[in-house]
Write a protein that holds these residues in place. Sequence first.
Motif: not given
Length: 180
Positions: A76-77, A110-112, A175-177
């Motif tokens: 994630x970024x 498609x990196x969040x 979004x990303x745990x």
Amino acid sequence: MTTLYLLGSAAPPVLEISQVIEDAQGRGYDVCLGLTPSAARWLAPQLAELERLTGHPVRSEYKAPMTADVWPRADVALFAPATFNSINSWAMGFTSSFVVGYAAEAIGKRIPLVAMPCVNAAYAQHRALDRSIAELRGMGVTVLYGPGGFEPNQPGEYRAEGYPWGLALDVVGAMVSPTT
């Protein structure tokens, strides 16, 4: 461990980046820090400490072709603070800086992505900003701007509540745990 790329532009909240890194690490993220060249100049006296804190080199330039990447792959970024210039450059595909180039490429990978602008009310009057935010949202970027996100202050105004870093990290977490 979940890897967070924290990307920052030269706006006053970037001066708080060490506390943000510590907060993100406390939430379970392995943090890699990327900065625009101007932000890297602002933080030059702290770069060695920021590298120690993250355990990774701080990047502000593109790597040479055929050179191994020094960071693990991002899960994630978060691009914050994202200045008027960075937001508009990113939306238009102008990738002259490493962090904007990374963010542009991350859309295709498609990196969040979460972005939180830091612009004053004078910049916010420029029509390009609204178009750029709409363009990024249209490409799937979560842009924290307006009600419920960053709201512009008057030029030179200091806001007692500060920049909403916690909100940005909360949205990244939704979004990303993080995993350990």
